[in-house]
Design a protein around this motif. Structure first.
Motif, PDB file in Angstrom:
ATOM      1  N   LYS A  92       0.821  -1.211   0.000  1.00  0.00           N
ATOM      2  CA  LYS A  92       0.000   0.000   0.000  1.00  0.00           C
ATOM      3  C   LYS A  92       0.849   1.253   0.000  1.00  0.00           C
ATOM      4  CE  LYS A  92      -3.571  -0.462   2.421  1.00  0.00           C
ATOM      5  NZ  LYS A  92      -4.328  -0.648   3.654  1.00  0.00           N
ATOM      6  N   ARG A  95       2.133   2.978  -3.439  1.00  0.00           N
ATOM      7  CA  ARG A  95       1.293   3.953  -4.132  1.00  0.00           C
ATOM      8  C   ARG A  95       1.568   5.367  -3.618  1.00  0.00           C
ATOM      9  NH1 ARG A  95      -4.167   3.758  -6.447  1.00  0.00           N
ATOM     10  NH2 ARG A  95      -5.010   5.838  -6.333  1.00  0.00           N
ATOM     11  N   THR A  96       1.654   5.494  -2.299  1.00  0.00           N
ATOM     12  CA  THR A  96       1.946   6.797  -1.699  1.00  0.00           C
ATOM     13  C   THR A  96       3.298   7.321  -2.165  1.00  0.00           C
ATOM     14  OG1 THR A  96       0.729   6.017   0.197  1.00  0.00           O
ATOM     15  CG2 THR A  96       2.018   7.999   0.475  1.00  0.00           C
ATOM     16  N   VAL A  99       3.263   8.393  -5.793  1.00  0.00           N
ATOM     17  CA  VAL A  99       2.603   9.690  -6.025  1.00  0.00           C
ATOM     18  C   VAL A  99       3.502  10.832  -5.579  1.00  0.00           C
ATOM     19  CG1 VAL A  99       0.665  11.107  -5.318  1.00  0.00           C
ATOM     20  CG2 VAL A  99       0.293   8.762  -5.966  1.00  0.00           C
ATOM     21  N   TYR A 100       4.191  10.639  -4.434  1.00  0.00           N
ATOM     22  CA  TYR A 100       5.111  11.682  -3.973  1.00  0.00           C
ATOM     23  C   TYR A 100       6.238  11.899  -4.971  1.00  0.00           C
ATOM     24  CZ  TYR A 100       3.184  12.278   0.702  1.00  0.00           C
ATOM     25  OH  TYR A 100       2.386  12.592   1.741  1.00  0.00           O
ATOM     26  N   ALA A 102       6.220  11.266  -8.143  1.00  0.00           N
ATOM     27  CA  ALA A 102       5.692  11.875  -9.357  1.00  0.00           C
ATOM     28  C   ALA A 102       5.515  13.383  -9.173  1.00  0.00           C
ATOM     29  CB  ALA A 102       4.370  11.219  -9.741  1.00  0.00           C
ATOM     30  N   ASP A 159      -9.136   2.135 -15.149  1.00  0.00           N
ATOM     31  CA  ASP A 159      -9.907   0.916 -15.356  1.00  0.00           C
ATOM     32  C   ASP A 159     -10.610   0.925 -16.705  1.00  0.00           C
ATOM     33  OD1 ASP A 159      -9.171  -0.028 -12.914  1.00  0.00           O
ATOM     34  OD2 ASP A 159     -10.819   0.980 -11.891  1.00  0.00           O
ATOM     35  N   LEU A 232       3.543   8.075 -12.090  1.00  0.00           N
ATOM     36  CA  LEU A 232       2.184   8.241 -11.559  1.00  0.00           C
ATOM     37  C   LEU A 232       1.270   7.138 -12.089  1.00  0.00           C
ATOM     38  CD1 LEU A 232       0.814  10.195  -9.715  1.00  0.00           C
ATOM     39  CD2 LEU A 232       0.060  11.472 -11.678  1.00  0.00           C
ATOM     40  N   THR A 236      -0.523   4.518  -9.559  1.00  0.00           N
ATOM     41  CA  THR A 236      -1.968   4.463  -9.388  1.00  0.00           C
ATOM     42  C   THR A 236      -2.557   3.176  -9.933  1.00  0.00           C
ATOM     43  OG1 THR A 236      -2.134   5.736 -11.402  1.00  0.00           O
ATOM     44  CG2 THR A 236      -2.360   6.918  -9.338  1.00  0.00           C
ATOM     45  N   TYR A 242      -3.360  -4.647  -6.643  1.00  0.00           N
ATOM     46  CA  TYR A 242      -3.232  -5.164  -5.286  1.00  0.00           C
ATOM     47  C   TYR A 242      -4.604  -5.587  -4.765  1.00  0.00           C
ATOM     48  CZ  TYR A 242      -2.149  -5.023  -0.326  1.00  0.00           C
ATOM     49  OH  TYR A 242      -2.004  -5.317   0.984  1.00  0.00           O
ATOM     50  N   GLU A 243      -5.578  -4.725  -4.975  1.00  0.00           N
ATOM     51  CA  GLU A 243      -6.921  -5.049  -4.535  1.00  0.00           C
ATOM     52  C   GLU A 243      -7.467  -6.258  -5.282  1.00  0.00           C
ATOM     53  OE1 GLU A 243     -11.187  -2.776  -4.340  1.00  0.00           O
ATOM     54  OE2 GLU A 243      -9.819  -2.502  -5.985  1.00  0.00           O
TER      55      GLU A 243
ATOM     56  N   GLY B  61     -10.111  -0.062   2.106  1.00  0.00           N
ATOM     57  CA  GLY B  61      -9.899  -0.761   0.849  1.00  0.00           C
ATOM     58  C   GLY B  61     -10.675  -0.225  -0.327  1.00  0.00           C
ATOM     59  N   TYR B  63     -10.457   1.801  -3.126  1.00  0.00           N
ATOM     60  CA  TYR B  63      -9.451   2.548  -3.865  1.00  0.00           C
ATOM     61  C   TYR B  63     -10.065   3.498  -4.870  1.00  0.00           C
ATOM     62  CZ  TYR B  63      -5.879  -0.234  -1.806  1.00  0.00           C
ATOM     63  OH  TYR B  63      -5.046  -0.813  -0.906  1.00  0.00           O
ATOM     64  N   ASP B  70      -4.616  11.172  -3.457  1.00  0.00           N
ATOM     65  CA  ASP B  70      -3.443  11.202  -4.318  1.00  0.00           C
ATOM     66  C   ASP B  70      -3.159  12.602  -4.816  1.00  0.00           C
ATOM     67  OD1 ASP B  70      -2.924   8.610  -4.021  1.00  0.00           O
ATOM     68  OD2 ASP B  70      -3.876   7.949  -5.871  1.00  0.00           O
ATOM     69  N   ARG B  73      -1.419  14.466  -2.085  1.00  0.00           N
ATOM     70  CA  ARG B  73      -0.005  14.086  -1.946  1.00  0.00           C
ATOM     71  C   ARG B  73       0.827  14.667  -3.076  1.00  0.00           C
ATOM     72  NH1 ARG B  73      -1.826   8.142  -0.430  1.00  0.00           N
ATOM     73  NH2 ARG B  73      -1.864   8.348   1.822  1.00  0.00           N
ATOM     74  N   PHE B  74       0.254  14.641  -4.267  1.00  0.00           N
ATOM     75  CA  PHE B  74       0.967  15.187  -5.432  1.00  0.00           C
ATOM     76  C   PHE B  74       1.267  16.668  -5.228  1.00  0.00           C
ATOM     77  CE2 PHE B  74       1.216  16.721  -9.779  1.00  0.00           C
ATOM     78  CZ  PHE B  74       1.977  15.748 -10.377  1.00  0.00           C
ATOM     79  N   SER B  77       3.979  17.235  -2.449  1.00  0.00           N
ATOM     80  CA  SER B  77       5.374  17.027  -2.837  1.00  0.00           C
ATOM     81  C   SER B  77       5.811  18.066  -3.855  1.00  0.00           C
ATOM     82  CB  SER B  77       5.571  15.615  -3.367  1.00  0.00           C
ATOM     83  OG  SER B  77       5.371  15.557  -4.732  1.00  0.00           O
ATOM     84  N   MET B  78       4.863  18.549  -4.674  1.00  0.00           N
ATOM     85  CA  MET B  78       5.196  19.641  -5.572  1.00  0.00           C
ATOM     86  C   MET B  78       5.623  20.885  -4.794  1.00  0.00           C
ATOM     87  SD  MET B  78       2.555  19.988  -8.688  1.00  0.00           S
ATOM     88  CE  MET B  78       2.429  21.734  -8.470  1.00  0.00           C
TER      89      MET B  78
END
Lengths: 248, 130
Positions: A92, A95-96, A99-100, A102, A159, A232, A236, A242-243, B61, B63, B70, B73-74, B77-78
């Motif tokens: 998990k 993913r974090t 994203v950071y 990216a 998806d 990214l 993502t 994973y799920e 769970g 997602y 996300d 977070r993006f 960090s930017m």
């Protein structure tokens, strides 16, 4: 005589075995048009002891639609590409972190080019001979193309591009792939444009290293933007995989 | 609570030292542009704090609703990279001195490290109230 005859004896049964398999293939395929999954199923068993993990058999199965009874983990009948998207079964936190990373790459890309632009704007005063070249709007165009492509790629539903979640509208998948293509074309166009600007505007004119830095900064901006989009995308899409492995 | 009190005092000292470095980097050369670094680093945890309430929990769970998290977070960090890159860019184009650049980066790092350490140290007590 003994040594020459003994290598021949194992080769001949192997040839006979291959011929039998080819005839089976030719006989089965026109007969079983209705249920090709069953006809392909035992063939896996004949050819190798580990059948479902054979990637070259994917296009044969992908031509037949509406096969839902097969296990989806090894091969998906609705899959279009021969090589599937890279599947990362990461934790998990990946993913974090992705994203950071990216976001950091995104900011780094833009600051690299802004550094060149600010440097060019401040190069007027102290230099005694005026600087021969400046960062103009031509230098901004590849970066703007890459930024547009980045946002197009990021805003697409992953998806839908894969078409795995069973959306009813099949044209949505088609449209999502079209948008994805447009996004990647914009990013690749930005990268190619930045290299073009570097060569035509800076290298061919034989400027000193202080001014070719503008062109290199432009190229590195576009490369970093593309890397950011790739990171990214992977980050993502890894979570859904994973799920997916959890639900199976 | 004694350990928590010591942590608070230590973190406040570090925060003060960070702001001191930034203000000193501005005041020594009479150029107040590095003060932007402090503003950027103070704003850095804001998107994470805002967008973390939009998404689901870490253990639910779902997602599908992780998009705003996300995005937060993006943006965070930017902003952090911007805070480190801005003094370097300014020093590269000789708007500020290199010493001011180093001091403002150090001070900004201390400020942001303080914020991170504070939120990490006191996360436990927040989650008890949930």
């Amino acid at each position: 005589m003994q040594t020459s005859s003994s290598p021949r004896t194992p080769t001949t049964p192997i040839e006979i075995h291959v011929e039998i398999e080819v005839r089976r293939d030719a006989d089965d395929e026109p007969a079983d048009h209705q249920r090709p999954d069953i006809s392909h199923g035992p063939q896996f068993g004949r050819q190798s002891p580990t059948p479902p993990s054979l990637p070259p058999q994917l296009p044969l199965i992908s031509t037949n639609s509406s096969i839902m009874s097969l296990p989806r983990s090894s091969y998906d009948p609705r899959r279009v590409c021969l090589n599937p998207f890279p599947e990362f079964t990461l934790g998990k936190h990946r993913r974090t972190i992705g994203v950071y990373i990216a976001g950091a790459l995104f900011a780094l890309a833009n600051w690299t080019f802004l550094d060149a632009a600010i440097l060019s704007a401040h190069a007027k005063k102290p230099l005694d001979p005026p600087p021969p070249v400046h960062v103009t709007f031509v230098d901004w165009v590849p970066g703007i193309c890459s930024l547009l492509g980045f946002f197009v790629i990021v805003l697409i539903d992953k998806d839908r591009v894969r078409g795995e979640e069973g959306f009813g509208d099949s044209r949505a998948v088609w449209r999502a792939r079209l948008f994805l293509f447009i996004g990647f074309a914009l990013m690749a166009g930005g990268l190619a444009g930045s290299i073009t600007v570097l060569i035509l505007k800076y290298i061919l004119e034989d400027y000193s290293e202080q001014f070719t830095y503008y062109g290199y900064a432009n190229v590195s901006q576009n490369v970093a933007l593309m890397l950011s989009a790739v990171v990214l995308w992977i980050a993502t899409s890894s979570a859904s995989e994973y799920e997916y492995n959890l639900t199976l | 609570m004694a350990a928590g009190l010591k942590t608070v005092i230590l973190l406040s000292f570090v925060l003060a030292v960070g702001f001191l470095m930034i203000i000193l980097s501005c005041a020594l050369w009479h150029n107040w542009l590095p003060l932007l670094v402090a503003l950027i680093f103070v704003l850095a945890p804001l998107p994470n704090a805002l967008f973390s309430h939009c998404g689901a929990d870490d253990f639910s769970g779902h997602y599908d609703s992780a998009g705003p998290v996300d995005l937060g977070r993006f943006i965070t960090s930017m902003i952090v990279v911007t805070g480190f890159a801005l003094p370097i860019v300014l020093a590269h184009s000789e708007v500020i001195r290199p010493a001011a650049c180093a001091m403002s980066i150090l001070g900004g790092g201390l400020v942001y490290g303080t914020i991170l350490a504070y939120s990490a140290a006191f996360k436990q007590e927040e989650s008890d109230y949930d």
